[in-house]
Enzyme design. Structure first.
Site, PDB file in Angstrom:
ATOM      1  N   GLY A   1       0.834  -1.198   0.000  1.00  0.00           N
ATOM      2  CA  GLY A   1       0.000   0.000   0.000  1.00  0.00           C
ATOM      3  C   GLY A   1       0.860   1.235   0.000  1.00  0.00           C
ATOM      4  O   GLY A   1       2.057   1.163  -0.271  1.00  0.00           O
ATOM      5  N   ASN A   2       0.246   2.357   0.261  1.00  0.00           N
ATOM      6  CA  ASN A   2       1.025   3.593   0.347  1.00  0.00           C
ATOM      7  C   ASN A   2       0.392   4.517   1.375  1.00  0.00           C
ATOM      8  O   ASN A   2      -0.620   4.188   1.968  1.00  0.00           O
ATOM      9  CB  ASN A   2       1.138   4.251  -1.019  1.00  0.00           C
ATOM     10  CG  ASN A   2      -0.208   4.714  -1.475  1.00  0.00           C
ATOM     11  OD1 ASN A   2      -0.747   5.652  -0.914  1.00  0.00           O
ATOM     12  ND2 ASN A   2      -0.782   4.020  -2.431  1.00  0.00           N
ATOM     13  N   ARG A   3       0.997   5.691   1.548  1.00  0.00           N
ATOM     14  CA  ARG A   3       0.656   6.516   2.702  1.00  0.00           C
ATOM     15  C   ARG A   3      -0.519   7.466   2.500  1.00  0.00           C
ATOM     16  O   ARG A   3      -0.804   8.260   3.394  1.00  0.00           O
ATOM     17  CB  ARG A   3       1.886   7.335   3.095  1.00  0.00           C
ATOM     18  CG  ARG A   3       2.993   6.501   3.665  1.00  0.00           C
ATOM     19  CD  ARG A   3       4.238   7.340   3.885  1.00  0.00           C
ATOM     20  NE  ARG A   3       3.981   8.535   4.662  1.00  0.00           N
ATOM     21  CZ  ARG A   3       4.825   9.547   4.740  1.00  0.00           C
ATOM     22  NH1 ARG A   3       5.951   9.518   4.070  1.00  0.00           N
ATOM     23  NH2 ARG A   3       4.525  10.598   5.465  1.00  0.00           N
ATOM     24  N   SER A   4      -1.185   7.404   1.367  1.00  0.00           N
ATOM     25  CA  SER A   4      -2.236   8.406   1.140  1.00  0.00           C
ATOM     26  C   SER A   4      -3.422   8.231   2.101  1.00  0.00           C
ATOM     27  O   SER A   4      -3.986   7.141   2.205  1.00  0.00           O
ATOM     28  CB  SER A   4      -2.717   8.304  -0.305  1.00  0.00           C
ATOM     29  OG  SER A   4      -3.684   9.274  -0.541  1.00  0.00           O
TER      30      SER A   4
ATOM     31  N   ALA B   1      -3.901   7.541  -4.837  1.00  0.00           N
ATOM     32  CA  ALA B   1      -2.604   6.962  -5.172  1.00  0.00           C
ATOM     33  C   ALA B   1      -2.899   5.525  -5.594  1.00  0.00           C
ATOM     34  O   ALA B   1      -3.281   4.693  -4.763  1.00  0.00           O
ATOM     35  CB  ALA B   1      -1.698   6.997  -3.961  1.00  0.00           C
TER      36      ALA B   1
END
Ligand code: CTP
Length: 389
Positions: free
Chosen positions: A198-201, A264
């Site tokens: 995943g990512n930090r958005s 994102a």
């Protein structure tokens, strides 16, 4: 400078309304407090009048008539219900009925009261009448519990006040009759039954865009990819946890008037994630990732005339801006929003952002500001592109 009626109702957050009065006064506004009997159990009315640098008037009606904006902060479940039902059993509810300008409310209550269907139905009634909500937010509540129900911070309320006052100079409903689709958050690509890439958005920027589009009268759909902030009420929310979900749902709304890809989207995914949890065995875990579809590029390739497509580029400062310009051309988007991820004070998970808006005919820098203000600047730009079509 504007005339602000500030209703304060009975809750412990009433003490924070004192800070709000100071912030409003410092910003040059003329504040007239309306303190309910319930609020006086927490903070004396005199405190608010002293902070507002005014005196309690025997006849408050001239103030009510002059007001540009009514703010109620904190707003209890009880007064929320009274406003929804149009009761006029004290000065605040009478003022609310007599007031014809914009209304901003900052609810504060116990999570269970906030989530109760009766409260949620009342909230929908207020929203349908154009009342704006700020918060409630997650955090520590009066009873020492954690959850949603805490009043938005006074600074956040002030930001919304300023945004409403600025919006008052814009044509109301400037996006009315138009369909706006916003993707927000970050996709998660499963590796097995419990792990993901995943990512930090957080989704804050996308949610701010949704709120602004809603305020401008658009019919809004939110494609929500694992938001860590609550989705606004009164819009269509479609959950899109993975890139594949987002691709399917975005293409299903490809005929919208404005599409903003603020999410994102993962660029890679594991083609066949295990349906169970992979046990640890001490050896390296080697996986091969396959590229996902670039949703914005697919929307750009299939775009219809008159539609406005907006992309985001969160990138480092050096070559980031140039890369964002190139992405806009390559993906056939009208507008790209560049923000510098090397700055810790803006962007990811922060309440503020600072962006460059890149369009066909130029670039515009928007200085550091709350995401609600950035969202308004992005939609102003999208409306400018729309108006040229
Ligand atoms: N985007 C998309 N689908 C993807 C990847 C990105 O629709 N699979 C969209 C994003 O929502 C954003 C824009 O494309 O609006 C730019 O995303 P970004 O990740 O910055 O660009 P990429 O093209 O993925 O390039 P890179 O990751 O190499 O910077």
């Amino acid at each position: 400078m504007a005339g602000v009626l500030l209703g304060v109702t009975g809750g412990i957050a009433a003490y924070k309304a004192c800070t709000l009065v100071r912030l409003l006064v410092r910003a040059g506004h003329d504040v007239y407090p309306i303190i309910t009997a319930g609020a006086e159990r927490f903070v004396a009315a005199e405190t608010f009048f002293a902070l507002a640098r005014t005196t309690q008037s025997g006849d408050p009606y001239p103030h009510l008539q002059r007001a540009d904006l009514l703010v109620v902060a904190p707003l209890t479940a009880n007064t929320l219900a009274r406003l929804a039902h149009g009761l006029a059993d004290d000065l605040l509810t009478e003022a609310a009925l007599a007031h014809s300008g914009p209304v901003l409310v900052a609810p504060a209550m116990n999570s269970r009261m906030w989530m109760h269907p009766a409260t949620q139905a009342n909230v929908r009634v207020l929203l349908s009448r154009g009342v704006e909500l700020v918060g409630p937010v997650e955090g520590e509540l009066a009873e020492g519990e954690e959850g949603i129900g805490r009043m938005a911070e006074p600074e956040e309320i002030l930001t919304r006040v300023e945004a409403i006052l600025v919006a008052g100079t814009r044509t109301p409903g400037s996006l009315s009759g138009l369909r706006v689709v916003v993707s927000a958050g970050g996709t998660r690509e499963p590796l097995d039954a419990v792990r993901y890439l995943g990512n930090r958005s957080s989704g804050r920027m996308g949610v701010a865009l949704v709120e602004e589009a809603q305020r401008r009268g658009a019919d809004v759909t939110l494609l929500a990819a694992n938001l860590t902030v609550p989705a606004p009420l009164g819009i269509t929310v479609v959950e899109t946890p993975t890139a594949e979900d987002l691709e399917r749902e975005a293409l299903a709304c490809a005929d919208a008037d404005v599409i903003v890809m603020a999410a994102a989207v993962a660029d890679y995914r594991l083609p066949s994630p295990s349906a169970s949890k992979r046990p640890k065995d001490g050896a390296p875990w080697v996986i091969e990732l396959a590229p996902t579809t670039d949703v914005l590029r697919a929307l750009g390739a299939a775009r219809r005339p008159g539609q406005v497509l907006v992309g985001f580029a969160a990138d480092g400062a050096d070559s980031g801006l140039e890369r964002a310009r190139e992405k806009r051309r390559a993906k056939r988007a009208d507008l790209f929003v560049f923000n510098d991820i090397s700055r810790p004070d803006i962007g990811f998970d922060a309440p503020d952002n600072e962006v460059v808006l890149i369009s066909e005919d130029g670039e515009r820098e928007v200085g550091k500001a709350p995401k609600s203000v950035i969202a308004a600047a992005i939609l102003d730009e999208a409306e400018r592109v729309l108006s040229k079509r």
